[in-house]
Motif scaffolding. Structure first.
Motif, PDB file in Angstrom:
ATOM      1  N   VAL A 159      54.677 -11.638  47.353  1.00 12.07           N
ATOM      2  CA  VAL A 159      53.416 -11.072  46.854  1.00 12.07           C
ATOM      3  C   VAL A 159      52.444 -10.901  48.012  1.00 12.07           C
ATOM      4  CG1 VAL A 159      51.406 -11.494  45.389  1.00 12.07           C
ATOM      5  CG2 VAL A 159      53.693 -11.942  44.502  1.00 12.07           C
ATOM      6  N   GLY A 160      52.437 -11.872  48.936  1.00  8.63           N
ATOM      7  CA  GLY A 160      51.558 -11.771  50.098  1.00  8.63           C
ATOM      8  C   GLY A 160      51.874 -10.559  50.956  1.00  8.63           C
ATOM      9  N   ILE A 161      53.154 -10.274  51.170  1.00  7.70           N
ATOM     10  CA  ILE A 161      53.526  -9.098  51.957  1.00  7.70           C
ATOM     11  C   ILE A 161      53.008  -7.835  51.287  1.00  7.70           C
ATOM     12  CG2 ILE A 161      55.468  -7.689  52.737  1.00  7.70           C
ATOM     13  CD1 ILE A 161      57.055 -10.288  53.100  1.00  7.70           C
ATOM     14  N   GLY A 162      53.224  -7.719  49.978  1.00  7.42           N
ATOM     15  CA  GLY A 162      52.747  -6.533  49.262  1.00  7.42           C
ATOM     16  C   GLY A 162      51.240  -6.387  49.316  1.00  7.42           C
ATOM     17  N   VAL A 163      50.538  -7.502  49.139  1.00  9.11           N
ATOM     18  CA  VAL A 163      49.071  -7.472  49.147  1.00  9.11           C
ATOM     19  C   VAL A 163      48.546  -7.107  50.542  1.00  9.11           C
ATOM     20  CG1 VAL A 163      47.037  -8.973  49.043  1.00  9.11           C
ATOM     21  CG2 VAL A 163      48.731  -9.009  47.193  1.00  9.11           C
ATOM     22  N   PHE A 164      49.151  -7.664  51.594  1.00 11.83           N
ATOM     23  CA  PHE A 164      48.674  -7.374  52.953  1.00 11.83           C
ATOM     24  C   PHE A 164      48.963  -5.928  53.342  1.00 11.83           C
ATOM     25  CE2 PHE A 164      47.830 -11.760  53.289  1.00 11.83           C
ATOM     26  CZ  PHE A 164      47.055 -11.971  54.422  1.00 11.83           C
ATOM     27  N   ILE A 165      50.049  -5.353  52.835  1.00 14.65           N
ATOM     28  CA  ILE A 165      50.326  -3.940  53.111  1.00 14.65           C
ATOM     29  C   ILE A 165      49.192  -3.076  52.581  1.00 14.65           C
ATOM     30  CG2 ILE A 165      51.795  -1.985  52.449  1.00 14.65           C
ATOM     31  CD1 ILE A 165      54.191  -3.867  52.652  1.00 14.65           C
TER      32      ILE A 165
END
Length: 266
Positions: free
Chosen positions: A95-101
């Protein structure tokens, strides 16, 4: 021998409680992501990390509250603590990867689709890794098409959630988006559970059909406390709640300024 699966041993208590936790995590996460987009320097990374962790914690807590009501009539159920907590870690990271993208690449269709896909796959991975941590005297089996449908629901829900985070302003619209996100996450969970069947290894044993409440409740304490603290952070930041900084904008050109007071002539 097929086991008798019951996902609603407590009636609607666990689905409703699980749904509310998904809504809470979603609403807090959306507000934090929206706040990060207004803060290009300094605390931007912190807001994104807080938002991602809130969403992941809400989804993970939702899953295992729902699992409190899950039983197999013929066999007792326990959980492997390592895999259970690993599913939380997977959810936070993906979820963090998606949010940071979305937070750093900007509000573009490609960023939303990429971020939403990674986030949705993280949600689905959390669900099925959490299920892999279940220990019972039997083998879990899944219907492939229903599993695929649950993954599609997760990806669509995550993409819609990220779109809402960058497009919706104001606390009330965000709460509405959180409610919708709760429906989507719960729908993904119960779609995944509908794909499940249990093939038992032998006859029924003592303690069969008992819920896992006493096992799961202690594991949920940490994420629930985190969501409470995240809520305190959200409510203590006026800009995050209202979308305003609390400062008045300086009058621009063409905006009349109040005339200075002049002393009265006697």
């Amino acid at each position: 021998m097929q086991g008798t699966v019951d996902g609603f041993s407590y009636g609607f208590v666990t689905p409703v409680a699980a749904y509310l936790m998904a809504c809470l995590g979603g609403a807090l996460g959306l507000r934090c992501i929206a706040r990060s987009l207004r803060n290009e320097h300094g605390w931007k990374t912190g807001w994104l990390a807080l938002g991602a962790t809130a969403i992941a914690s809400g989804i993970w807590t939702m899953h295992f509250i729902a699992m409190m009501g899950f039983t197999v009539k013929e066999t007792p159920i326990s959980y492997d603590a390592t895999l259970t907590y690993a599913s939380l870690g997977v959810a936070v990271v993906m979820v963090g990867i998606g949010v940071f993208i979305v937070g750093y690449r900007g509000v573009t269709p490609m960023a939303l689709v990429t971020g939403g896909t990674i986030t949705g796959l993280g949600v689905a991975s959390m669900h099925y890794l959490g299920m892999a941590g279940m220990r019972l005297r039997g083998q879990l089996q899944y219907d492939t098409l229903t599993v695929a449908l649950s993954v599609v629901i997760a990806v669509v829900a995550a993409t819609a959630a990220l779109w809402a985070a960058v497009s919706i302003r104001g606390i009330l619209p965000t709460l509405g988006a959180g409610l919708v996100m709760g429906v989507a996450v719960s729908g993904m969970h119960y779609t995944g559970m509908a794909a499940l069947s249990v093939h038992l290894h032998g006859p029924a044993t003592a303690g069969a059909g008992e819920t896992s409440t006493l096992l799961l409740a202690p594991m949920l304490i940490g994420p629930v406390i985190f969501l409470f603290l995240a809520g305190v952070v959200v409510m203590s930041d006026p800009m995050l709640v209202t979308g305003r900084t609390g400062r008045q904008r300086p009058a621009g050109p063409g905006v009349p300024r109040p005339a200075p007071e002049t002393s009265r002539r006697r």
